[in-house]
Write a protein that holds these residues in place. Structure first.
Motif, PDB file in Angstrom:
ATOM      1  N   PRO A   1      52.406  51.706  40.481  1.00 47.64           N
ATOM      2  CA  PRO A   1      51.243  52.032  39.638  1.00 47.64           C
ATOM      3  C   PRO A   1      49.935  51.661  40.321  1.00 47.64           C
ATOM      4  O   PRO A   1      49.865  50.680  41.061  1.00 47.64           O
ATOM      5  CB  PRO A   1      51.467  51.180  38.388  1.00 47.64           C
ATOM      6  CG  PRO A   1      52.278  50.031  38.861  1.00 47.64           C
ATOM      7  CD  PRO A   1      53.171  50.580  39.949  1.00 47.64           C
ATOM      8  N   LEU A   2      48.918  52.460  40.064  1.00 51.16           N
ATOM      9  CA  LEU A   2      47.587  52.159  40.554  1.00 51.16           C
ATOM     10  C   LEU A   2      46.887  51.275  39.532  1.00 51.16           C
ATOM     11  O   LEU A   2      46.964  51.526  38.328  1.00 51.16           O
ATOM     12  CB  LEU A   2      46.795  53.446  40.757  1.00 51.16           C
ATOM     13  CG  LEU A   2      47.326  54.407  41.802  1.00 51.16           C
ATOM     14  CD1 LEU A   2      46.498  55.686  41.797  1.00 51.16           C
ATOM     15  CD2 LEU A   2      47.317  53.773  43.167  1.00 51.16           C
ATOM     16  N   ILE A   3      46.214  50.269  39.998  1.00 50.76           N
ATOM     17  CA  ILE A   3      45.542  49.334  39.103  1.00 50.76           C
ATOM     18  C   ILE A   3      44.043  49.531  39.247  1.00 50.76           C
ATOM     19  O   ILE A   3      43.493  49.433  40.349  1.00 50.76           O
ATOM     20  CB  ILE A   3      45.944  47.889  39.424  1.00 50.76           C
ATOM     21  CG1 ILE A   3      47.449  47.732  39.241  1.00 50.76           C
ATOM     22  CG2 ILE A   3      45.187  46.911  38.541  1.00 50.76           C
ATOM     23  CD1 ILE A   3      47.988  46.408  39.707  1.00 50.76           C
ATOM     24  N   TYR A   4      43.398  49.831  38.132  1.00 55.70           N
ATOM     25  CA  TYR A   4      41.959  50.046  38.128  1.00 55.70           C
ATOM     26  C   TYR A   4      41.268  48.761  37.722  1.00 55.70           C
ATOM     27  O   TYR A   4      41.650  48.104  36.756  1.00 55.70           O
ATOM     28  CB  TYR A   4      41.584  51.163  37.169  1.00 55.70           C
ATOM     29  CG  TYR A   4      40.099  51.316  36.993  1.00 55.70           C
ATOM     30  CD1 TYR A   4      39.322  51.877  37.997  1.00 55.70           C
ATOM     31  CD2 TYR A   4      39.469  50.871  35.841  1.00 55.70           C
ATOM     32  CE1 TYR A   4      37.961  52.002  37.851  1.00 55.70           C
ATOM     33  CE2 TYR A   4      38.112  50.997  35.690  1.00 55.70           C
ATOM     34  CZ  TYR A   4      37.359  51.563  36.696  1.00 55.70           C
ATOM     35  OH  TYR A   4      36.014  51.687  36.551  1.00 55.70           O
ATOM     36  N   ARG A   5      40.259  48.419  38.456  1.00 56.39           N
ATOM     37  CA  ARG A   5      39.499  47.229  38.143  1.00 56.39           C
ATOM     38  C   ARG A   5      38.040  47.629  38.015  1.00 56.39           C
ATOM     39  O   ARG A   5      37.434  48.129  38.961  1.00 56.39           O
ATOM     40  CB  ARG A   5      39.683  46.236  39.276  1.00 56.39           C
ATOM     41  CG  ARG A   5      39.398  44.862  38.874  1.00 56.39           C
ATOM     42  CD  ARG A   5      39.977  43.933  39.889  1.00 56.39           C
ATOM     43  NE  ARG A   5      39.609  42.608  39.510  1.00 56.39           N
ATOM     44  CZ  ARG A   5      39.717  41.575  40.267  1.00 56.39           C
ATOM     45  NH1 ARG A   5      40.202  41.713  41.471  1.00 56.39           N
ATOM     46  NH2 ARG A   5      39.355  40.399  39.841  1.00 56.39           N
TER      47      ARG A   5
ATOM     48  N   VAL B   1      26.604  43.896  37.615  1.00 56.24           N
ATOM     49  CA  VAL B   1      26.330  42.987  38.723  1.00 56.24           C
ATOM     50  C   VAL B   1      27.172  41.728  38.634  1.00 56.24           C
ATOM     51  O   VAL B   1      27.691  41.247  39.649  1.00 56.24           O
ATOM     52  CB  VAL B   1      24.813  42.642  38.748  1.00 56.24           C
ATOM     53  CG1 VAL B   1      24.500  41.631  39.829  1.00 56.24           C
ATOM     54  CG2 VAL B   1      24.001  43.896  38.945  1.00 56.24           C
ATOM     55  N   SER B   2      27.334  41.173  37.449  1.00 55.28           N
ATOM     56  CA  SER B   2      28.101  39.929  37.322  1.00 55.28           C
ATOM     57  C   SER B   2      29.565  40.138  37.738  1.00 55.28           C
ATOM     58  O   SER B   2      30.159  39.268  38.380  1.00 55.28           O
ATOM     59  CB  SER B   2      28.025  39.393  35.889  1.00 55.28           C
ATOM     60  OG  SER B   2      28.626  40.301  34.992  1.00 55.28           O
ATOM     61  N   GLU B   3      30.126  41.283  37.397  1.00 57.94           N
ATOM     62  CA  GLU B   3      31.501  41.563  37.801  1.00 57.94           C
ATOM     63  C   GLU B   3      31.596  41.753  39.312  1.00 57.94           C
ATOM     64  O   GLU B   3      32.570  41.347  39.939  1.00 57.94           O
ATOM     65  CB  GLU B   3      32.033  42.794  37.075  1.00 57.94           C
ATOM     66  CG  GLU B   3      32.302  42.539  35.608  1.00 57.94           C
ATOM     67  CD  GLU B   3      32.857  43.756  34.898  1.00 57.94           C
ATOM     68  OE1 GLU B   3      33.179  44.752  35.570  1.00 57.94           O
ATOM     69  OE2 GLU B   3      32.959  43.703  33.676  1.00 57.94           O
ATOM     70  N   LEU B   4      30.573  42.356  39.914  1.00 67.35           N
ATOM     71  CA  LEU B   4      30.561  42.496  41.367  1.00 67.35           C
ATOM     72  C   LEU B   4      30.508  41.137  42.054  1.00 67.35           C
ATOM     73  O   LEU B   4      31.170  40.919  43.065  1.00 67.35           O
ATOM     74  CB  LEU B   4      29.374  43.354  41.809  1.00 67.35           C
ATOM     75  CG  LEU B   4      29.487  44.853  41.567  1.00 67.35           C
ATOM     76  CD1 LEU B   4      28.173  45.542  41.882  1.00 67.35           C
ATOM     77  CD2 LEU B   4      30.588  45.433  42.413  1.00 67.35           C
ATOM     78  N   LYS B   5      29.724  40.223  41.501  1.00 65.31           N
ATOM     79  CA  LYS B   5      29.652  38.874  42.068  1.00 65.31           C
ATOM     80  C   LYS B   5      30.999  38.166  41.936  1.00 65.31           C
ATOM     81  O   LYS B   5      31.443  37.481  42.865  1.00 65.31           O
ATOM     82  CB  LYS B   5      28.552  38.065  41.377  1.00 65.31           C
ATOM     83  CG  LYS B   5      27.160  38.519  41.741  1.00 65.31           C
ATOM     84  CD  LYS B   5      26.100  37.697  41.022  1.00 65.31           C
ATOM     85  CE  LYS B   5      24.710  38.195  41.356  1.00 65.31           C
ATOM     86  NZ  LYS B   5      23.666  37.474  40.633  1.00 65.31           N
TER      87      LYS B   5
ATOM     88  N   GLU C   1      35.966  36.159  44.454  1.00 60.19           N
ATOM     89  CA  GLU C   1      37.432  36.199  44.567  1.00 60.19           C
ATOM     90  C   GLU C   1      37.866  36.617  45.963  1.00 60.19           C
ATOM     91  O   GLU C   1      38.817  36.065  46.512  1.00 60.19           O
ATOM     92  CB  GLU C   1      38.016  37.162  43.530  1.00 60.19           C
ATOM     93  CG  GLU C   1      37.977  36.647  42.117  1.00 60.19           C
ATOM     94  CD  GLU C   1      38.530  37.649  41.110  1.00 60.19           C
ATOM     95  OE1 GLU C   1      39.143  38.651  41.551  1.00 60.19           O
ATOM     96  OE2 GLU C   1      38.361  37.423  39.917  1.00 60.19           O
ATOM     97  N   MET C   2      37.158  37.570  46.552  1.00 64.39           N
ATOM     98  CA  MET C   2      37.501  38.018  47.901  1.00 64.39           C
ATOM     99  C   MET C   2      37.265  36.905  48.920  1.00 64.39           C
ATOM    100  O   MET C   2      38.067  36.713  49.839  1.00 64.39           O
ATOM    101  CB  MET C   2      36.701  39.267  48.261  1.00 64.39           C
ATOM    102  CG  MET C   2      37.116  40.492  47.476  1.00 64.39           C
ATOM    103  SD  MET C   2      36.085  41.919  47.794  1.00 64.39           S
ATOM    104  CE  MET C   2      36.689  42.414  49.389  1.00 64.39           C
ATOM    105  N   GLU C   3      36.188  36.148  48.751  1.00 67.80           N
ATOM    106  CA  GLU C   3      35.926  35.022  49.649  1.00 67.80           C
ATOM    107  C   GLU C   3      37.000  33.960  49.496  1.00 67.80           C
ATOM    108  O   GLU C   3      37.450  33.375  50.483  1.00 67.80           O
ATOM    109  CB  GLU C   3      34.547  34.434  49.362  1.00 67.80           C
ATOM    110  CG  GLU C   3      33.396  35.301  49.820  1.00 67.80           C
ATOM    111  CD  GLU C   3      32.038  34.698  49.470  1.00 67.80           C
ATOM    112  OE1 GLU C   3      31.981  33.479  49.187  1.00 67.80           O
ATOM    113  OE2 GLU C   3      31.057  35.444  49.470  1.00 67.80           O
ATOM    114  N   ALA C   4      37.415  33.703  48.259  1.00 68.18           N
ATOM    115  CA  ALA C   4      38.457  32.707  48.029  1.00 68.18           C
ATOM    116  C   ALA C   4      39.775  33.144  48.665  1.00 68.18           C
ATOM    117  O   ALA C   4      40.500  32.322  49.247  1.00 68.18           O
ATOM    118  CB  ALA C   4      38.643  32.483  46.530  1.00 68.18           C
ATOM    119  N   GLU C   5      40.080  34.418  48.578  1.00 71.33           N
ATOM    120  CA  GLU C   5      41.311  34.930  49.198  1.00 71.33           C
ATOM    121  C   GLU C   5      41.234  34.818  50.717  1.00 71.33           C
ATOM    122  O   GLU C   5      42.226  34.496  51.377  1.00 71.33           O
ATOM    123  CB  GLU C   5      41.546  36.379  48.778  1.00 71.33           C
ATOM    124  CG  GLU C   5      42.024  36.519  47.353  1.00 71.33           C
ATOM    125  CD  GLU C   5      42.268  37.967  46.964  1.00 71.33           C
ATOM    126  OE1 GLU C   5      42.264  38.846  47.849  1.00 71.33           O
ATOM    127  OE2 GLU C   5      42.456  38.214  45.767  1.00 71.33           O
TER     128      GLU C   5
END
Length: 167
Positions: free
Chosen positions: A91-95, A100-104, A109-113
Protein backbone atom coordinates in the motif's frame (compact mmCIF):
# COMPACT_ATOMS: atom_id res chain seq x y z
CA UNK A 1 -20.61 2.23 -54.68
CA UNK A 2 -19.82 3.34 -51.16
CA UNK A 3 -17.18 1.85 -48.87
CA UNK A 4 -17.38 2.63 -45.16
CA UNK A 5 -14.10 3.27 -43.37
CA UNK A 6 -13.79 3.48 -39.59
CA UNK A 7 -12.66 6.85 -38.33
CA UNK A 8 -10.46 5.18 -35.75
CA UNK A 9 -8.27 2.58 -37.44
CA UNK A 10 -7.19 1.12 -34.07
CA UNK A 11 -10.73 -0.01 -33.30
CA UNK A 12 -11.23 -1.79 -36.63
CA UNK A 13 -12.28 -5.43 -36.27
CA UNK A 14 -12.35 -7.87 -39.13
CA UNK A 15 -15.44 -10.02 -38.82
CA UNK A 16 -15.39 -13.71 -39.66
CA UNK A 17 -18.99 -14.84 -39.14
CA UNK A 18 -22.06 -12.83 -38.11
CA UNK A 19 -19.97 -9.77 -37.25
CA UNK A 20 -17.79 -11.67 -34.76
CA UNK A 21 -14.01 -11.72 -34.83
CA UNK A 22 -12.20 -15.06 -34.91
CA UNK A 23 -11.40 -14.86 -31.18
CA UNK A 24 -15.00 -14.02 -30.29
CA UNK A 25 -16.31 -16.84 -32.47
CA UNK A 26 -13.93 -19.42 -30.97
CA UNK A 27 -14.65 -18.33 -27.39
CA UNK A 28 -18.42 -18.27 -27.90
CA UNK A 29 -18.44 -21.75 -29.48
CA UNK A 30 -16.15 -23.05 -26.74
CA UNK A 31 -18.34 -21.58 -23.99
CA UNK A 32 -21.50 -23.08 -25.52
CA UNK A 33 -19.83 -26.49 -25.82
CA UNK A 34 -18.42 -26.47 -22.29
CA UNK A 35 -21.67 -25.18 -20.79
CA UNK A 36 -23.71 -27.75 -22.72
CA UNK A 37 -21.40 -30.56 -21.63
CA UNK A 38 -21.66 -29.55 -17.96
CA UNK A 39 -25.44 -29.30 -18.14
CA UNK A 40 -25.77 -32.66 -19.91
CA UNK A 41 -23.46 -34.42 -17.44
CA UNK A 42 -25.05 -33.00 -14.29
CA UNK A 43 -28.69 -32.77 -15.50
CA UNK A 44 -29.77 -36.25 -14.41
CA UNK A 45 -28.22 -35.92 -10.96
CA UNK A 46 -29.16 -32.38 -9.88
CA UNK A 47 -31.78 -31.11 -12.33
CA UNK A 48 -31.72 -28.49 -15.02
CA UNK A 49 -31.68 -25.35 -12.86
CA UNK A 50 -28.87 -26.44 -10.55
CA UNK A 51 -26.82 -27.77 -13.46
CA UNK A 52 -27.16 -24.38 -15.18
CA UNK A 53 -25.97 -22.67 -11.98
CA UNK A 54 -23.00 -25.03 -11.89
CA UNK A 55 -22.12 -24.25 -15.52
CA UNK A 56 -22.29 -20.43 -15.23
CA UNK A 57 -19.05 -19.90 -13.22
CA UNK A 58 -17.17 -22.13 -15.66
CA UNK A 59 -18.61 -20.61 -18.84
CA UNK A 60 -18.51 -16.93 -17.85
CA UNK A 61 -14.70 -16.49 -17.90
CA UNK A 62 -14.49 -18.29 -21.26
CA UNK A 63 -17.11 -16.02 -22.80
CA UNK A 64 -15.68 -12.89 -21.19
CA UNK A 65 -12.20 -13.64 -22.51
CA UNK A 66 -13.55 -13.26 -26.05
CA UNK A 67 -15.84 -10.27 -25.70
CA UNK A 68 -14.72 -8.12 -22.75
CA UNK A 69 -11.90 -5.60 -22.96
CA UNK A 70 -10.93 -2.79 -20.63
CA UNK A 71 -8.37 -0.09 -21.52
CA UNK A 72 -7.07 -2.26 -24.34
CA UNK A 73 -6.59 -5.32 -22.13
CA UNK A 74 -8.40 -8.61 -22.57
CA UNK A 75 -10.35 -10.14 -19.70
CA UNK A 76 -7.54 -12.52 -18.74
CA UNK A 77 -4.91 -9.77 -18.80
CA UNK A 78 -7.12 -7.57 -16.63
CA UNK A 79 -7.76 -10.37 -14.12
CA UNK A 80 -4.02 -11.13 -13.89
CA UNK A 81 -3.36 -7.45 -13.17
CA UNK A 82 -6.19 -7.32 -10.62
CA UNK A 83 -4.92 -10.40 -8.77
CA UNK A 84 -1.37 -9.01 -8.86
CA UNK A 85 -2.50 -5.72 -7.34
CA UNK A 86 -4.64 -7.48 -4.72
CA UNK A 87 -1.85 -9.64 -3.33
CA UNK A 88 1.59 -8.42 -4.38
CA UNK A 89 1.54 -4.62 -4.27
CA UNK A 90 2.35 -2.82 -1.04
CA UNK A 91 0.00 0.00 0.00
CA UNK A 92 1.01 3.58 -0.65
CA UNK A 93 0.99 5.76 2.43
CA UNK A 94 0.03 9.40 2.03
CA UNK A 95 1.36 11.89 4.48
CA UNK A 96 -0.09 15.39 4.39
CA UNK A 97 2.41 18.25 4.24
CA UNK A 98 0.09 21.14 3.60
CA UNK A 99 1.17 23.66 6.22
CA UNK A 100 4.47 25.03 7.53
CA UNK A 101 4.35 23.41 10.97
CA UNK A 102 3.90 19.97 9.43
CA UNK A 103 6.81 20.62 7.07
CA UNK A 104 9.00 21.53 10.04
CA UNK A 105 7.92 18.34 11.85
CA UNK A 106 8.77 16.27 8.79
CA UNK A 107 12.18 17.94 8.50
CA UNK A 108 12.88 17.26 12.20
CA UNK A 109 11.89 13.62 11.79
CA UNK A 110 14.16 13.28 8.76
CA UNK A 111 17.09 14.76 10.70
CA UNK A 112 16.42 12.39 13.58
CA UNK A 113 16.38 9.42 11.20
CA UNK A 114 19.68 10.57 9.67
CA UNK A 115 21.25 10.75 13.14
CA UNK A 116 20.00 7.25 13.95
CA UNK A 117 21.48 5.82 10.76
CA UNK A 118 24.78 7.64 11.36
CA UNK A 119 25.07 6.19 14.84
CA UNK A 120 24.49 2.74 13.42
CA UNK A 121 21.05 1.98 14.77
CA UNK A 122 18.50 0.83 12.30
CA UNK A 123 15.91 3.49 11.44
CA UNK A 124 12.40 2.27 11.99
CA UNK A 125 9.28 3.68 10.38
CA UNK A 126 6.80 5.67 12.41
CA UNK A 127 3.98 4.04 14.31
CA UNK A 128 1.32 5.28 11.91
CA UNK A 129 3.02 3.64 8.92
CA UNK A 130 3.37 0.32 10.71
CA UNK A 131 -0.24 0.55 11.87
CA UNK A 132 -1.37 1.04 8.28
CA UNK A 133 0.77 -1.86 7.09
CA UNK A 134 -0.56 -4.08 9.87
CA UNK A 135 -4.17 -3.17 9.10
CA UNK A 136 -3.54 -3.85 5.40
CA UNK A 137 -2.07 -7.27 6.20
CA UNK A 138 -5.01 -8.06 8.50
CA UNK A 139 -7.54 -7.07 5.85
CA UNK A 140 -5.63 -9.12 3.27
CA UNK A 141 -5.74 -12.21 5.51
CA UNK A 142 -9.42 -11.61 6.21
CA UNK A 143 -10.16 -11.37 2.47
CA UNK A 144 -8.35 -14.64 1.81
CA UNK A 145 -10.34 -16.34 4.59
CA UNK A 146 -13.61 -15.01 3.15
CA UNK A 147 -12.69 -16.28 -0.33
CA UNK A 148 -11.86 -19.73 1.03
CA UNK A 149 -15.03 -19.82 3.12
CA UNK A 150 -17.28 -18.72 0.24
CA UNK A 151 -15.69 -21.34 -2.04
CA UNK A 152 -16.29 -23.99 0.61
CA UNK A 153 -19.93 -22.89 0.97
CA UNK A 154 -20.51 -23.13 -2.79
CA UNK A 155 -18.91 -26.58 -2.92
CA UNK A 156 -20.97 -27.69 0.08
CA UNK A 157 -24.17 -26.39 -1.54
CA UNK A 158 -23.40 -28.33 -4.72
CA UNK A 159 -22.69 -31.44 -2.66
CA UNK A 160 -25.96 -31.06 -0.74
CA UNK A 161 -27.88 -30.57 -3.98
CA UNK A 162 -26.30 -33.71 -5.43
CA UNK A 163 -26.98 -35.62 -2.21
CA UNK A 164 -30.64 -34.58 -2.15
CA UNK A 165 -31.17 -35.91 -5.68
CA UNK A 166 -29.81 -39.33 -4.71
CA UNK A 167 -32.22 -39.68 -1.79
Amino acid sequence: MSVEINRDIDKFQESVVLGLTAKQLIDSVLSVLVGGAIVLISYKKVGLTVSAYIAIPVVAPIALSGFYSFNGMSFMQMMKKRIHFMFKVKPLIYRSTENVSELKDVALEMEAEKKKTEIGTEGKSTGTETDKKDSFEKSKKKMIKVLILSTAVVIAAIGIACGCKFL
